[in-house]
Design a protein around this motif. Sequence first.
Motif, short mmCIF file in Angstrom:
data_model
loop_
_atom_site.label_atom_id
_atom_site.label_comp_id
_atom_site.label_asym_id
_atom_site.label_seq_id
_atom_site.Cartn_x
_atom_site.Cartn_y
_atom_site.Cartn_z
N LEU A 54 14.02 1.24 4.04
CA LEU A 54 14.35 1.30 5.36
C LEU A 54 15.26 -0.23 5.27
N HIS A 55 16.29 0.23 6.10
CA HIS A 55 17.44 -0.94 6.19
C HIS A 55 18.21 -0.78 7.69
N TRP A 56 18.41 -2.00 8.30
CA TRP A 56 19.29 -1.75 9.46
C TRP A 56 20.53 -2.14 9.31
N GLU A 57 21.50 -1.11 9.55
CA GLU A 57 23.14 -1.38 9.54
C GLU A 57 23.43 -1.86 10.86
N ARG A 58 24.74 -1.98 10.74
CA ARG A 58 25.48 -2.29 12.07
C ARG A 58 25.03 -1.78 13.51
N CYS A 59 24.73 -0.41 13.32
CA CYS A 59 24.46 0.27 14.70
C CYS A 59 23.26 1.17 14.40
N GLY A 60 22.28 0.92 13.51
CA GLY A 60 21.02 1.84 13.36
C GLY A 60 20.52 1.66 12.07
N VAL A 104 19.03 2.96 8.47
CA VAL A 104 19.31 3.81 7.49
C VAL A 104 18.12 3.93 6.34
N VAL A 105 17.83 5.16 6.04
CA VAL A 105 16.53 5.40 5.24
C VAL A 105 17.19 6.24 3.97
N TYR A 106 16.93 5.34 2.74
CA TYR A 106 17.19 6.03 1.45
C TYR A 106 15.72 6.67 0.86
N HIS A 107 15.98 7.83 0.43
CA HIS A 107 14.64 8.33 -0.09
C HIS A 107 14.94 8.85 -1.62
N THR A 112 0.89 -0.98 0.12
CA THR A 112 0.06 -0.04 0.11
C THR A 112 0.75 1.21 0.16
N PRO A 113 0.36 2.39 -0.60
CA PRO A 113 1.29 3.67 -0.58
C PRO A 113 1.37 4.26 0.83
N VAL A 114 2.63 4.74 0.91
CA VAL A 114 2.84 5.27 2.35
C VAL A 114 3.07 6.70 2.17
N ASP A 115 2.79 7.46 3.30
CA ASP A 115 3.16 8.99 3.16
C ASP A 115 4.71 9.26 3.48
N MET A 116 5.18 9.95 2.28
CA MET A 116 6.58 9.94 2.30
C MET A 116 7.10 11.05 3.58
N ARG A 117 6.09 11.71 4.16
CA ARG A 117 6.56 12.54 5.46
C ARG A 117 7.11 11.61 6.47
N GLN A 118 6.88 10.40 6.47
CA GLN A 118 7.08 9.64 7.65
C GLN A 118 8.51 9.18 7.58
N GLY A 119 9.01 9.20 8.95
CA GLY A 119 10.47 8.99 9.15
C GLY A 119 10.75 7.44 9.44
N ILE A 120 12.07 7.55 10.11
CA ILE A 120 12.44 6.10 10.57
C ILE A 120 11.62 5.44 11.53
N LEU A 121 11.01 6.26 12.49
CA LEU A 121 10.26 5.62 13.65
C LEU A 121 8.94 5.07 13.06
N ASP A 147 16.17 -6.89 11.21
CA ASP A 147 16.53 -8.06 10.86
C ASP A 147 17.51 -8.18 9.70
N GLY A 148 17.80 -7.16 9.15
CA GLY A 148 18.65 -6.81 8.01
C GLY A 148 18.09 -6.73 6.61
N VAL A 149 16.66 -7.00 6.59
CA VAL A 149 15.77 -7.14 5.37
C VAL A 149 15.95 -5.58 4.77
N VAL A 150 15.65 -5.27 3.57
CA VAL A 150 15.37 -4.04 3.17
C VAL A 150 13.95 -4.03 2.65
N TYR A 151 13.21 -3.17 3.48
CA TYR A 151 11.90 -2.61 3.43
C TYR A 151 11.80 -1.28 2.23
N VAL A 152 11.00 -1.73 1.45
CA VAL A 152 10.58 -0.91 0.30
C VAL A 152 9.08 -0.10 0.40
N PHE A 153 9.28 1.24 0.45
CA PHE A 153 7.80 1.94 0.44
C PHE A 153 7.81 2.66 -0.63
#
Length: 98
Positions: free
Chosen positions: A56-62, A64-67, A15-24, A39-45
């Motif tokens: 949305l992706h989990w790196e070693r210490c937090g 990362v969001v690519y837009h 489903t489409p997601v509001d792009m104003r949403q952040g990491i949380l 879990d290391g999976v890349v989530y695509v919105f």
Amino acid sequence: MFVLNETNVFRVCCTPVDMRQGILRLSQLVRSNDFNPSDGVVYVFYNRFRNRIKLLHWERCGFVVYHWMLTLQRLFSIAVWIVQRCCLDSATTQKSLF
């Protein structure tokens, strides 16, 4: 460094997601669908017009969001690449849409 390749597992939001949403908020959306965002999976919105995507992706210490804001040609090529990766039956790629 984050690199998209054949070893990544992708889960695409159906489903489409509001792009104003952040990491949380994005990680909360992942959790609401019974997945673990760290879990290391890349989530695509993607947004309603499908001209922007967020990964949305989990790196070693937090997290990362690519837009990306996409042109029609880039959007088509990325969408084809993701569909090809998600539809292959291999040990490293899972078919998963949430």
